[in-house]
Design an enzyme around this catalytic site. Structure first.
Site, PDB file in Angstrom:
ATOM      1  N   TYR A  51      22.373  28.218  -5.813  1.00 35.38           N
ATOM      2  CA  TYR A  51      21.447  29.361  -5.756  1.00 35.38           C
ATOM      3  C   TYR A  51      22.098  30.608  -5.169  1.00 35.38           C
ATOM      4  O   TYR A  51      21.404  31.479  -4.648  1.00 35.38           O
ATOM      5  CB  TYR A  51      20.190  28.976  -4.976  1.00 35.38           C
ATOM      6  CG  TYR A  51      19.236  28.122  -5.781  1.00 35.38           C
ATOM      7  CD1 TYR A  51      18.878  28.485  -7.082  1.00 35.38           C
ATOM      8  CD2 TYR A  51      18.662  26.971  -5.237  1.00 35.38           C
ATOM      9  CE1 TYR A  51      18.001  27.710  -7.826  1.00 35.38           C
ATOM     10  CE2 TYR A  51      17.778  26.199  -5.977  1.00 35.38           C
ATOM     11  CZ  TYR A  51      17.448  26.580  -7.272  1.00 35.38           C
ATOM     12  OH  TYR A  51      16.570  25.829  -8.006  1.00 35.38           O
ATOM     13  N   HIS A 126      15.059  22.145 -12.519  1.00 40.77           N
ATOM     14  CA  HIS A 126      15.899  23.317 -12.763  1.00 40.77           C
ATOM     15  C   HIS A 126      16.428  23.214 -14.190  1.00 40.77           C
ATOM     16  O   HIS A 126      16.722  22.120 -14.669  1.00 40.77           O
ATOM     17  CB  HIS A 126      17.085  23.348 -11.800  1.00 40.77           C
ATOM     18  CG  HIS A 126      18.122  24.346 -12.224  1.00 40.77           C
ATOM     19  ND1 HIS A 126      18.005  25.679 -11.934  1.00 40.77           N
ATOM     20  CD2 HIS A 126      19.245  24.211 -12.976  1.00 40.77           C
ATOM     21  CE1 HIS A 126      19.029  26.325 -12.488  1.00 40.77           C
ATOM     22  NE2 HIS A 126      19.794  25.459 -13.119  1.00 40.77           N
TER      23      HIS A 126
HETATM   24  N1  UDP Z   1      11.930  30.725  -6.460  1.00 35.19           N
HETATM   25  C1  UDP Z   1      10.894  30.894  -5.555  1.00 35.19           C
HETATM   26  N2  UDP Z   1      10.257  32.110  -5.514  1.00 35.19           N
HETATM   27  C2  UDP Z   1      10.595  33.141  -6.338  1.00 35.19           C
HETATM   28  C3  UDP Z   1      11.651  32.945  -7.240  1.00 35.19           C
HETATM   29  C4  UDP Z   1      12.300  31.725  -7.283  1.00 35.19           C
HETATM   30  O1  UDP Z   1      10.548  29.988  -4.814  1.00 35.19           O
HETATM   31  O2  UDP Z   1       9.976  34.218  -6.258  1.00 35.19           O
HETATM   32  C5  UDP Z   1      12.632  29.419  -6.488  1.00 35.19           C
HETATM   33  C6  UDP Z   1      12.099  28.493  -7.593  1.00 35.19           C
HETATM   34  O3  UDP Z   1      12.140  27.152  -7.115  1.00 35.19           O
HETATM   35  C7  UDP Z   1      13.090  28.731  -8.705  1.00 35.19           C
HETATM   36  C8  UDP Z   1      14.400  28.925  -7.924  1.00 35.19           C
HETATM   37  O4  UDP Z   1      14.004  29.643  -6.764  1.00 35.19           O
HETATM   38  O5  UDP Z   1      13.149  27.645  -9.615  1.00 35.19           O
HETATM   39  C9  UDP Z   1      15.475  29.690  -8.675  1.00 35.19           C
HETATM   40  O6  UDP Z   1      14.978  30.955  -9.072  1.00 35.19           O
HETATM   41  P1  UDP Z   1      15.293  31.548 -10.500  1.00 35.19           P
HETATM   42  O7  UDP Z   1      14.831  32.968 -10.474  1.00 35.19           O
HETATM   43  O8  UDP Z   1      16.706  31.274 -10.881  1.00 35.19           O
HETATM   44  O9  UDP Z   1      14.266  30.743 -11.440  1.00 35.19           O
HETATM   45  P2  UDP Z   1      14.518  29.571 -12.505  1.00 35.19           P
HETATM   46  O10 UDP Z   1      15.785  29.892 -13.238  1.00 35.19           O
HETATM   47  O11 UDP Z   1      14.581  28.277 -11.740  1.00 35.19           O
HETATM   48  O12 UDP Z   1      13.312  29.612 -13.410  1.00 35.19           O
HETATM   49 MG    MG Z   2      17.668  30.421 -12.566  1.00 34.17          MG
END
Ligand code: UDP
Ligand code: MG
Length: 168
Positions: A51, A126
């Protein structure tokens, strides 16, 4: 359409809720092939690497606690590499939007995810969101020999003085 590979993780909440079989059944609708699979203990370093792009976000420390399994007391995730036509988008479509409350209710995240009181989206799985991310993530989670396809160039190195456990 292109042949792609994508990383899927069943996150600790997905394991705690005993959703592995259900998730794999749903993902099989994408008509892709699994070319790598393993159970992984997630160290804080691995979670932070995964992350990395979110490290400035206020929820980052909680997100790391989520992926390492500290929150659910499940110290593992299951990692998969799916391979085939349009793999990244097909898997993302089945997984649903990041925010489980906004995700399509029949998607995996829409059906099973939740937002915790701390504000973190516990969204079960994920899935890589671009070819660039997929390559970075697959290389982070898997060694070349753990995948049954030659996805990316490899090099051979001699690892001297490395102690490794073998079966007795
Ligand atoms: N996440 C969160 N709050 C947010 C954005 C992301 O808790 O406002 C967490 C969520 O578990 C997410 C992960 O961070 O799956 C990674 O974020 P990303 O924006 O990469 O989303 P994804 O690709 O998983 O849809
Ligand atoms: Mg992502």
């Amino acid at each position: 359409m292109a042949i792609e590979s994508t990383l899927v993780l069943i996150k600790p909440d997905g394991l705690k809720k005993s959703l592995t079989g259900n998730i794999l059944t749903r993902l099989s609708e994408a008509k892709l092939v699994i070319i790598g699979a393993k159970v992984v203990h997630v160290t804080p370093e691995l979670a932070m690497g995964h992350y990395e792009h979110l490290k400035e976000k206020p929820f980052f420390p909680e997100l790391v606690r989520y992926l390492t399994g500290e929150i659910h007391n499940i110290r593992r995730v299951i990692a998969f590499v799916y391979h085939g036509e349009d793999a990244i988008q097909r898997i993302r479509d089945l997984v649903g939007s990041t925010n489980p409350e906004e995700a399509n209710p029949v998607s995996i995240r829409g059906a099973y995810g939740r937002i915790t009181t701390s504000g973190v989206f516990e969204n079960i799985v994920h899935a890589s969101s671009s070819r660039e991310d997929a390559e970075k993530e697959i290389k982070l989670w898997f060694k070349p020999r753990e995948i049954v396809e030659k996805l990316y160039p490899v090099k051979e190195v001699m690892l001297n003085n490395v102690k490794e456990e073998v079966w007795e």
